[in-house]
Design a protein around this motif. Structure first.
Motif: not given
Length: 83
Positions: A29-48
């Protein structure tokens, strides 16, 4: 997030712009900043369950970031992954 000590030393030497240097790492929940450009996303398994990892790049300094959104891990969040 990589645990290779040589890679960690390389990342420590990187110059971050003032905005990137102000991002609180490893805290969901920490904020980024306005100059960050979003790219791809992926799902990663974390336990269950799955966590969503989204890639970002700073337009000012070129730093590559990943944001891990894992609702069961408060210490997920922003991490630098390179240039």
């Amino acid at each position: 997030m990589t645990q290779d000590p040589n890679r960690q030393n390389e990342l420590k030497k990187m110059e971050l712009c003032e905005s990137c240097a102000g991002i609180q790492r490893n805290w969901r929940k920490a904020p980024g900043h306005p100059e960050l450009v979003q790219g791809n996303n992926r799902a990663e398994k974390r336990g269950n369950h799955l966590a969503t990892v989204t890639q970002y790049r700073c337009d000012r300094c070129g730093t590559a970031w990943e944001y891990e959104n894992d609702k069961s891990n408060l210490k997920a969040g922003w991490s630098v992954v390179g240039r």
